[in-house]
Design an enzyme around this catalytic site. Structure first.
Site, PDB file in Angstrom:
ATOM      1  N   GLU A  14     -33.447 -18.033   4.446  1.00  0.00           N
ATOM      2  CA  GLU A  14     -33.220 -17.924   6.207  1.00  0.00           C
ATOM      3  C   GLU A  14     -33.344 -19.323   6.277  1.00  0.00           C
ATOM      4  O   GLU A  14     -34.204 -19.681   6.904  1.00  0.00           O
ATOM      5  CB  GLU A  14     -34.961 -17.453   6.643  1.00  0.00           C
ATOM      6  CG  GLU A  14     -33.865 -15.870   7.321  1.00  0.00           C
ATOM      7  CD  GLU A  14     -34.818 -15.130   8.328  1.00  0.00           C
ATOM      8  OE1 GLU A  14     -34.647 -14.843   8.849  1.00  0.00           O
ATOM      9  OE2 GLU A  14     -35.939 -15.021   7.903  1.00  0.00           O
ATOM     10  N   ASP A  63     -30.805 -18.464  11.112  1.00  0.00           N
ATOM     11  CA  ASP A  63     -32.010 -18.894  10.774  1.00  0.00           C
ATOM     12  C   ASP A  63     -31.909 -19.912   9.737  1.00  0.00           C
ATOM     13  O   ASP A  63     -32.398 -21.083   9.479  1.00  0.00           O
ATOM     14  CB  ASP A  63     -33.344 -18.252  10.845  1.00  0.00           C
ATOM     15  CG  ASP A  63     -33.869 -17.444  11.620  1.00  0.00           C
ATOM     16  OD1 ASP A  63     -34.153 -18.219  12.230  1.00  0.00           O
ATOM     17  OD2 ASP A  63     -34.444 -16.474  11.872  1.00  0.00           O
ATOM     18  N   HIS A 108     -37.635  -8.828  15.319  1.00  0.00           N
ATOM     19  CA  HIS A 108     -36.875  -9.086  16.631  1.00  0.00           C
ATOM     20  C   HIS A 108     -37.597  -7.918  17.751  1.00  0.00           C
ATOM     21  O   HIS A 108     -36.683  -8.589  18.843  1.00  0.00           O
ATOM     22  CB  HIS A 108     -35.663  -9.839  16.207  1.00  0.00           C
ATOM     23  CG  HIS A 108     -35.012 -11.045  15.565  1.00  0.00           C
ATOM     24  ND1 HIS A 108     -35.999 -12.271  16.027  1.00  0.00           N
ATOM     25  CD2 HIS A 108     -34.826 -10.781  13.951  1.00  0.00           C
ATOM     26  CE1 HIS A 108     -35.579 -13.666  15.668  1.00  0.00           C
ATOM     27  NE2 HIS A 108     -35.211 -12.840  14.202  1.00  0.00           N
TER      28      HIS A 108
END
Length: 254
Positions: free
Chosen positions: A151, A177, A46
């Site tokens: 996730e 997630d 990210h």
């Protein structure tokens, strides 16, 4: 290849705490080490961290005595290889949503006979200058930390298969997630999401170290009490908490 103190402590049943670094800053990695974090997680998924910036952050973390781990951008053997070759002590692999993908991640991190990582005299091997490569690959297989992220709800349904895969050192629950996969985007504390996380902890039952995020001290304590042993806060949360405390104190005096 340095001794991986985080891996040793997890194997001994101890808890470790580190900090996500989404910003390409060697100084932040070094500061986290001097502050006493067990590890830093360089977020190449990210964040804006690349192989080039990760290299300097790995060096800075080592100088400050903390363990550098990279969250790689994707589960691809050559991508994982390049971050490990820089000298990262381990990798966190995101979005590992099937047991087959988990096997691929574990094999990408280790040399034969445990995996398929390519061999070269890279920085992780001290450029092949301090020990024969055949000794280095054995040491690297022992010290490299492999973290697979949970996730997606599909992983929970096949959790027993993940626990049987050799070469995975930590299962790391990504609550945001996971919540999204359950139709609750942005609601990691929704009761149904938390119930699934409790179920994961119950079913794993110490067979493998579990990790998760903990942006506050209160949440970190709660996660430890639940059974998690690898906790990761983040620089943004720490900065925000410190800044708000400072500003509130100054405002109260005005």
């Amino acid at each position: 290849m340095r001794e991986n103190r985080v891996k040793r402590r997890l194997q001994a049943g101890e808890a470790v705490i580190g900090c996500f670094l989404p910003y390409p800053s060697p100084e932040l990695a070094e500061i986290c080490g001097y502050l006493g974090f067990d590890f830093v997680l360089l977020d190449a998924e990210h964040g804006r961290i690349t192989e080039e910036t990760a290299y300097h952050m790995v060096l800075a973390a080592e100088v400050a005595g903390t363990v550098p781990i990279v969250r790689v951008p994707l589960n691809h053997r050559q991508v994982i290889l390049r971050y490990l070759d820089l000298g990262a002590a381990g990798v966190m692999v995101p979005q590992v949503n099937t047991p087959e993908e988990a096997v691929a991640a574990a094999e990408a991190c280790r040399y034969y006979p445990q995996g398929r990582r390519g061999v070269a005299g890279v920085r992780a091997a001290n450029f092949g200058l301090t020990m024969p490569l055949h000794e280095y690959v054995q040491q690297a297989n022992q010290e490299t930390l492999v973290i697979v992220q949970i996730e997606h709800i599909a992983v929970v349904e096949r959790l027993e298969e993940y626990l049987a895969i050799p070469g995975i050192d930590v299962l790391f629950v990504g609550p945001n997630d996971l919540a999204q996969s359950m139709s609750y985007p942005g609601q990691q504390f929704h009761p149904e999401v938390q119930a699934v996380i409790d179920d994961i902890v119950r079913r794993v039952n110490g067979r493998l170290p579990l990790g998760t995020t903990a942006p506050t001290a209160e949440l970190a304590q709660r996660q430890l009490e639940r059974g998690f042993r690898m906790l990761a806060t983040n620089t943004t949360a720490l900065l925000a908490a410190g800044a708000r405390s400072m500003l509130a104190a100054v405002s109260a005096r005005a």
